[in-house]
Design a protein around this motif. Structure first.
Motif, PDB file in Angstrom:
ATOM      1  N   VAL A  71      29.833 -40.228  -9.732  1.00 51.75           N
ATOM      2  CA  VAL A  71      31.149 -39.596  -9.567  1.00 51.75           C
ATOM      3  C   VAL A  71      31.619 -39.670  -8.120  1.00 51.75           C
ATOM      4  CG1 VAL A  71      30.975 -38.084 -11.587  1.00 51.75           C
ATOM      5  CG2 VAL A  71      30.316 -37.219  -9.361  1.00 51.75           C
ATOM      6  N   SER A  72      30.673 -39.652  -7.155  1.00 54.90           N
ATOM      7  CA  SER A  72      31.075 -39.790  -5.743  1.00 54.90           C
ATOM      8  C   SER A  72      31.682 -41.155  -5.500  1.00 54.90           C
ATOM      9  CB  SER A  72      29.894 -39.653  -4.788  1.00 54.90           C
ATOM     10  OG  SER A  72      29.032 -38.665  -5.184  1.00 54.90           O
ATOM     11  N   PHE A 105      33.200 -35.288  -2.464  1.00 58.87           N
ATOM     12  CA  PHE A 105      34.059 -35.579  -3.592  1.00 58.87           C
ATOM     13  C   PHE A 105      35.531 -35.621  -3.157  1.00 58.87           C
ATOM     14  CE2 PHE A 105      30.327 -33.315  -5.310  1.00 58.87           C
ATOM     15  CZ  PHE A 105      29.687 -34.441  -5.761  1.00 58.87           C
ATOM     16  N   PHE A 135      21.961 -34.997  -2.236  1.00 60.67           N
ATOM     17  CA  PHE A 135      22.029 -34.835  -3.691  1.00 60.67           C
ATOM     18  C   PHE A 135      21.926 -33.399  -4.177  1.00 60.67           C
ATOM     19  CE2 PHE A 135      20.766 -39.279  -3.222  1.00 60.67           C
ATOM     20  CZ  PHE A 135      21.761 -39.857  -3.987  1.00 60.67           C
ATOM     21  N   MET A 156      27.412 -34.615   1.999  1.00 59.17           N
ATOM     22  CA  MET A 156      27.369 -36.079   2.129  1.00 59.17           C
ATOM     23  C   MET A 156      27.443 -36.525   3.597  1.00 59.17           C
ATOM     24  SD  MET A 156      27.506 -36.988  -1.167  1.00 59.17           S
ATOM     25  CE  MET A 156      27.928 -36.230  -2.709  1.00 59.17           C
ATOM     26  N   LEU A 187      24.787 -31.412  -1.611  1.00 58.79           N
ATOM     27  CA  LEU A 187      26.064 -32.134  -1.659  1.00 58.79           C
ATOM     28  C   LEU A 187      26.770 -32.196  -0.300  1.00 58.79           C
ATOM     29  CD1 LEU A 187      27.454 -30.799  -5.083  1.00 58.79           C
ATOM     30  CD2 LEU A 187      26.122 -32.857  -4.696  1.00 58.79           C
ATOM     31  N   VAL A 240      25.778 -37.449  -9.718  1.00 56.12           N
ATOM     32  CA  VAL A 240      26.416 -37.199  -8.416  1.00 56.12           C
ATOM     33  C   VAL A 240      26.800 -38.522  -7.745  1.00 56.12           C
ATOM     34  CG1 VAL A 240      26.012 -36.301  -6.086  1.00 56.12           C
ATOM     35  CG2 VAL A 240      25.288 -34.973  -8.046  1.00 56.12           C
ATOM     36  N   THR A 241      25.880 -39.505  -7.778  1.00 51.53           N
ATOM     37  CA  THR A 241      26.153 -40.794  -7.138  1.00 51.53           C
ATOM     38  C   THR A 241      27.345 -41.481  -7.801  1.00 51.53           C
ATOM     39  OG1 THR A 241      23.789 -40.982  -6.860  1.00 51.53           O
ATOM     40  CG2 THR A 241      25.048 -42.930  -6.351  1.00 51.53           C
TER      41      THR A 241
END
Lengths: 416, 283
Positions: free
Chosen positions: A76-77, B38, B247, B252, B250, A73-74
């Motif tokens: 790709v973010s 994302f 995490f 953020m 998601l 996740v880290t």
């Protein structure tokens, strides 16, 4: 003369550097990195076999399940790639997959492959495939048959028989049921499995929760699990046990029933270092009126969109899914094969422990939910395990817990 | 010329600070006003902060406050007298100091695993010792009840922080001239009175700094909680809540907002301390 020598030296140096650069580039091209959970500890000989065949070196990085997910996740973010090949969970299909952070692999598999591989739909979204399934992680129940025989109990087929067996076993040894109740991801699995065993589903096709009503399968399943803890059918320490603790304890002879065991445990529990290797028996998950149901939490490997060596990564994935290699990863690592043909072959060759039970289970494997996992799956799991942990500790009742969970799932569903 | 030299000397430090501290910090503030995940980025103003206040489990504030309370009090109460004892020369002092440093240099996750074994309800060392001392009859599942879990996790954190505090106190104690102790003794003070009436007042600023250090490290508690009790709401700290938000869920933007709130709250005591000191210096 000196000038000529100097020129030759400079040209030599230049050519040397060029060659070195080319060599470095070639070396770089022929090496891939693979980021996976600890149970994918590929034997060195197996990886060497791949290198000998393809000329591609493989560097495996094993990280704990949560750390591995964090790293993906880290990375790709931040717009980078965590590795050339990374484990891809079905919970990411609606987020990382849909948003283009993983390559579409559907073009690399033949129709024959797709038919032979279970769980392809779990990693697909609108015709795209973001992970090639590697571990057919469906659930089986394991019993310590010696303890059952000593107590004079027959193998349970229904939930009623299972409850009666556990109570009888408990008169001999406390904590006969092995289930985790800690606030970690594996704690949700027995509840999902028992909900199916009681003949129901956690959500309907519109993601309406079906477990808050008393008398629903989800409610009964939760009552079964929480009462088992309260009545000491489970080790009181289970409120701190993770899924791996359950496996290691059962393997070391603790308890008599691993209710929602990993399919790969057929090799773990029968391995040489297992204290129960001669006593363990896999059985169909006991169900309502003997109708056994189970589901799969399959795992897959994907290729991050920003991976440097995509072609080599594809080659590795296809090699890993070859029938002969799949047999090896099962026998040497306990990774339960994803190809139905391989399972049948292993069973026919007598290399699959409890092959008859596995064969009987295969047609019964369902997806966890009626639809593919939603984008809010991870959030729901975190809240589910939190609530189960609270209910087991007695902080909240089953009623309160399931209502809380129901409200939560409706909120996150509507938010997305 | 001198100014140019000073600028030249501090430039690498400032550059690194800008790259690794200030840029991520200001970027985080910027991100906290966005709903980003994302490919999605939408400006939502202070909505993330409002959502955090609404959605964060209230228990995590209470749990973190308890960790701070347990930790800071116990750390100072143990580290200060320990440093006072270690100030004296005795045989094996070097070894004691070396052993003392051990918990400090142990990685937090390893620390958690060791203590998980100690607290285990079936084969744990704590149960074993207490049963041998006839304090308890049966094994107890220490991490099952909320208060005992909070206290025991706090103790694991304390165990790790005490060595650092002790060493800081020790270095301060060693700066105090011997004549002061002798004067105290001449005036008829006993050892404990020397500590309370002379030494502690002289170390007030170090004590305050260590208390601040204790607060900041307790607010950031993560590994010990995660290894011992996972995401359990009974023991979940604000940092674990933040981790789950970023995490697992998601979210953020919300996670960044929560991290900034936690950072601001843990900085408040330091700002308070500085303002008091400035006021005192003015007087």
């Amino acid at each position: 003369m000196k000038k000529i020598i100097l020129c030759i030296m400079l040209v030599g140096l230049f050519i040397g550097c060029g060659e070195k650069k080319e060599k470095q580039a070639a070396e770089k091209k022929k090496k891939i990195t693979v980021l996976v959970a600890p149970w994918y500890s590929f034997p060195e000989t197996l990886l060497q076999e791949f290198t000998a065949e393809s000329g591609i070196e493989v560097e495996v990085e094993n990280l704990a399940w949560d750390s591995m997910k964090n790293k993906v996740v880290t990375a790709v973010s931040a717009g980078t790639s965590p590795a050339d090949v990374a484990q891809f969970t079905s919970g990411w299909v609606g987020s990382l997959g849909k948003d283009g952070y993983f390559e579409d692999l559907s073009g690399y598999l033949t129709e024959e492959d797709k038919k032979d591989m279970a769980n392809i739909p779990l990693f697909s979204y609108e015709g795209k495939l973001f992970g090639i399934p590697t571990y057919n992680d469906f659930r089986l129940t394991y019993i310590n048959k010696k303890k059952f025989m000593d107590a004079g109990i027959k193998v349970p087929v229904t939930i009623t028989e299972l409850s009666a067996s556990l109570e009888k076993l408990n008169t001999i040894e406390k904590g006969s049921l092995m289930v985790p109740y800690s606030a970690t991801s594996a704690t949700a699995t027995p509840w999902f499995l028992m909900t199916k065993a009681y003949g129901g589903e956690v959500f309907d096709e519109n993601w309406n929760p079906l477990f808050a009503e008393k008398g629903s399968a989800g409610y009964k399943a939760m009552e079964f699990l929480i009462n088992a803890y309260k009545n000491q059918l489970v080790d009181p320490n289970a409120v701190t046990y993770s899924g791996s603790d359950v496996v290691s304890n059962f393997k070391n002879g603790k308890g008599a029933v691993d209710l929602a065991g990993w399919s790969g445990n057929v090799t773990v529990y029968t391995a040489e270092d297992s204290k129960i290797k001669d006593d363990v028996q896999a059985i169909l998950v006991p169900g309502l009126d003997g109708n056994s149901r189970t589901y799969s939490l399959a795992e897959s490997f994907g290729i991050p969109a920003k991976a440097e060596n995509k072609a080599e990564a594809v080659e590795f994935l296809l090699w890993l899914n070859r029938k002969d290699i799949m047999k090896k990863t099962f026998t040497e690592m306990g990774i339960f094969p994803n190809r139905i043909s391989v399972i049948k072959e292993l069973s026919n060759e007598g290399k699959l422990p409890f092959g008859d039970v596995v064969a009987e289970t295969l047609p019964k494997i369902e997806t966890l939910f009626v639809n593919a996992k939603p984008a809010w799956y991870s959030e729901f799991i975190t809240e589910t395990v939190t609530v189960i942990n609270q209910m087991a500790k007695g902080s909240i009742s089953v009623d309160e817990g399931l209502n809380k969970l129901s409200d939560f799932s409706i909120r996150v569903r509507d938010e997305k | 010329m001198k100014n140019k030299f000073v600028v030249f000397m501090i430039l690498p430090f400032i550059t690194l600070l800008m790259m690794f501290i200030y840029y991520p910090f200001f970027k985080s503030i910027y991100n906290s006003f966005y709903n980003f995940n994302f490919n999605t980025r939408e400006f939502i103003g202070v909505e993330n902060y409002i959502r955090v206040i609404k959605e964060v489990h209230r228990e995590t504030f209470f749990n973190t406050a308890m960790y701070v309370l347990f930790s800071v009090i116990i750390e100072i109460v143990i580290a200060c007298p320990l440093a006072y004892v270690l100030k004296n020369q005795f045989k094996g002092r070097g070894l004691v100091i070396a052993l003392l440093i051990l918990p400090w240099i142990t990685p937090p996750a390893v620390n958690g695993v060791i203590w998980r074994w100690i607290y285990d309800g079936s084969y744990g060392l704590l149960n074993d010792i207490l049963m041998k001392l006839n304090i308890i009859d049966n094994s107890k599942v220490w991490l099952a009840s909320r208060l005992s879990s909070l206290f025991l996790i706090g103790m694991v954190h304390v165990w790790k922080v005490i060595p650092f505090m002790t060493l800081v106190f020790l270095s301060q104690l060693q700066k105090i001239p011997k004549e002061l102790y002798e004067a105290g003794r001449v005036d008829g003070l006993k050892e404990n009175q020397i500590l309370v009436k002379l030494i502690i007042p002289m170390m007030k600023s170090t004590l305050c700094l260590m208390a601040l250090q204790g607060i900041i490290s307790a607010v950031q508690i993560f590994d010990e909680v995660y290894v011992l009790t996972g995401f359990s709401l009974d023991t979940r700290s604000l940092m674990i809540e933040d981790y789950l938000m970023i995490f697992s869920n998601l979210k953020m933007g919300q996670g960044t907002a929560l991290a900034l709130i936690v950072m601001t709250v843990s900085t408040l005591p330091m700002l308070l301390y500085r303002s008091i000191r400035i006021e005192k210096e003015k007087i």
